[in-house]
Write an enzyme that holds these catalytic residues in place. Structure first.
Site, mmCIF file in Angstrom:
data_model
loop_
_atom_site.group_PDB
_atom_site.id
_atom_site.type_symbol
_atom_site.label_atom_id
_atom_site.label_comp_id
_atom_site.label_asym_id
_atom_site.label_seq_id
_atom_site.Cartn_x
_atom_site.Cartn_y
_atom_site.Cartn_z
ATOM 1 N N ASP A 128 0.059 -7.642 1.642
ATOM 2 C CA ASP A 128 0.428 -6.227 1.630
ATOM 3 C C ASP A 128 1.944 -6.039 1.656
ATOM 4 O O ASP A 128 2.472 -5.195 2.375
ATOM 5 C CB ASP A 128 -0.213 -5.469 2.799
ATOM 6 C CG ASP A 128 -0.149 -3.955 2.615
ATOM 7 O OD1 ASP A 128 0.090 -3.511 1.479
ATOM 8 O OD2 ASP A 128 -0.327 -3.230 3.613
ATOM 9 N N SER B 12 4.619 2.555 7.798
ATOM 10 C CA SER B 12 4.269 1.385 7.001
ATOM 11 C C SER B 12 5.432 0.940 6.128
ATOM 12 O O SER B 12 6.031 1.744 5.412
ATOM 13 C CB SER B 12 3.066 1.699 6.110
ATOM 14 O OG SER B 12 1.896 1.835 6.873
ATOM 15 N N HIS C 169 0.814 -1.217 0.000
ATOM 16 C CA HIS C 169 0.000 0.000 0.000
ATOM 17 C C HIS C 169 0.849 1.270 0.000
ATOM 18 O O HIS C 169 0.335 2.355 -0.299
ATOM 19 C CB HIS C 169 -0.988 -0.001 1.179
ATOM 20 C CG HIS C 169 -0.414 0.323 2.508
ATOM 21 N ND1 HIS C 169 -0.069 -0.648 3.438
ATOM 22 C CD2 HIS C 169 -0.117 1.508 3.100
ATOM 23 C CE1 HIS C 169 0.384 -0.063 4.524
ATOM 24 N NE2 HIS C 169 0.379 1.240 4.352
#
Length: 478
Positions: A121, A195, A91
């Protein structure tokens, strides 16, 4: 007498110093078509918000512009190979037209996307450095325990090289982010921009990739989630070698083993994954695994609950022959299966589902022949709160049931009954009772009567919907 002071936790300065150079900031840009013609907000000169709005509307071109807008985002990553391979989240780079990697020494390199895996992911990037990069090793996330210290390094809110420390709060978390959820939960501060960054153990080994947080405010409240390296390491290896994932595939449809189902199957406890269907043409379409089997161990790994099976199968190499421990008819048995490839299987299943789906334009009013209305299936006395009848051609057309479905049709479901509570609806078909196939309404009555005589509290039914999708349910015997 001076009061003794309690010593704080041991410093992680030396550990962090040796790892900071391997953690990178990832900035991406994406050109988005400007559909919104709203004017740029008028911000007073010198306002503290001026820089924010200038950056946000960068490339917008102002009012009336037909130009696309450039959207920028920031994330984290880490070097896993000195040659320039960098791990991050999918992402972070999804949809990016341009990816740039910023290193701790201030240097920047353009990155090429090697491959992605949306299911976990994860993504792998490649840069071309002039000299070998500082890389960090993977550790074994399986040995990590709740309460162990961990350290996160990342790029929260664009503040590069930020170090936070906490403990492992929980393991094996399912947050419904994907089919293979098995997250490490940590209270080390993780915020937006973290992230794709690494979660280290106290040896300086990566044991997780920071991926998600729970936060009403957008900032850390001490609940962050990391993809464990026991899952991620194999994914990165596949992306590097093939540019895509190549997961194992068993070719079965499964469902949870509830307490009621466990009791009906004579199991001492509810565990494993119940096989509710076999994919036609799949790896076990040869009968080695059957509907009604309960998978309790796969390739030496225990299957405690249903969601464990897809993960351990996916982690196994394509073409590998593995031992599967089953519970069949109350007895344990071991079978050997050779795995197919999940990505090929998904295409096969999609084609099968499309073929089995009835025409959406067909309604009950359309199902006539020669202008004559079809006769309603003959109703019978209620059995377990259900009206049942033989699955003849009239019933198939009335309920639009595909030809591949065999069994006894359910013509009505009485309200406020156990059958209604279980979601059974008219048009469903009883395929088995107590793992024995039934073909007529009289066989259903006989099987239920036998279960009553044995003082059984629940009847285990295999139910097919009108498209042929199977599921096991238990219905209380009153």
């Amino acid at each position: 007498m001076a009061q003794a002071r309690q010593a704080g936790p041991e410093s992680v300065a030396d550990l962090a110093e040796g790892l900071l150079d391997a953690v990178v900031n990832i900035s991406t840009s994406q050109n988005v078509k400007n559909e919104d013609k709203a004017p740029m907000p008028q911000v007073p000169e010198g306002s503290p918000f001026q820089d924010f709005f200038d950056e946000f509307f960068k490339g917008d071109g102002g009012e009336g512009s037909n130009q696309g807008q450039t959207v920028n985002s920031l994330g984290s990553g880490f070097v896993i190979d000195p040659a320039g391979y960098i791990a991050t989240n999918n992402h972070v780079i999804e949809g990016a037209d341009d990816i740039e990697v910023n290193f701790a020494n201030g240097s920047k390199l353009k990155a090429k996307l090697v491959g992605t895996d949306p299911k976990t992911d994860l993504a792998l990037l490649k840069v071309e450095p002039k000299a070998p990069l500082k890389a960090v090793p993977f550790g074994d996330s399986r040995v990590m325990r709740i309460g162990d210290w961990v350290m996160a390094i990342g790029n929260p809110f664009g503040l590069g090289g930020s170090v936070t420390v906490g403990i492992i709060s929980a393991r094996g978390r399912n947050i419904n982010a994907g089919p293979y959820d098995n997250f490490i939960q940590t209270d080390a501060a993780i915020n937006r921009g973290n992230s794709g960054g690494p979660l280290f153990n106290m040896k300086g080994e990566v044991i997780g990739i920071n991926t998600a947080i729970i936060s009403p405010s957008g900032g850390s409240i001490g609940i962050g989630f990391s993809v464990p390296t026991e899952l991620a390491q194999n994914i990165f290896s596949q992306l590097r070698e093939f540019g895509e994932t190549r997961r194992g595939w068993l070719g079965v449809r499964i469902q949870p083993v509830t307490d009621d189902i466990a009791e009906s199957l004579g199991m001492s406890e509810a565990k494993g994954a119940l096989v509710a269907g076999i994919i036609k043409g799949g790896p076990v379409d040869n009968g080695v695994i059957q509907t009604g089997d309960v998978v309790i161990r796969f390739d030496g790994k225990d299957v405690h609950e249903m969601r464990d099976l897809p993960r351990v199968v996916a982690e196994s190499p394509v073409g590998k022959a593995v031992d599967v421990l089953l519970l069949r008819n109350g007895k344990e048995m071991t079978v050997k299966v050779t795995l197919g490839r999940l990505e090929d299987g998904e295409k096969q299943v999609d084609a099968e589902d499309d073929a089995a789906t009835p025409d959406e334009g067909t309604t009950e009013e359309d199902t006539t022949t020669g202008g004559e209305e079809l006769a309603e299936p003959q109703k019978a006395e209620l059995v377990l709160g259900m009206g049942i009848g033989d699955l003849d051609e009239a019933a198939r057309k009335t309920f639009n049931i595909v030809e591949s479905v065999k069994g006894v049709v359910i013509t009505e479901v009485a309200p406020d009954t156990a059958a209604a509570e279980r979601g059974i609806v008219p048009g469903d078909v009883i395929v088995e009772i107590g793992q024995e196939a039934v073909a007529t309404a009289e066989e259903v009555k006989a099987r239920v009567a036998k279960l009553k005589s044995e003082d059984r509290r629940n009847a285990l039914l295999m139910i097919a919907d009108r498209t042929g999708a199977l599921r096991y349910i238990t219905v209380r015997i009153d």
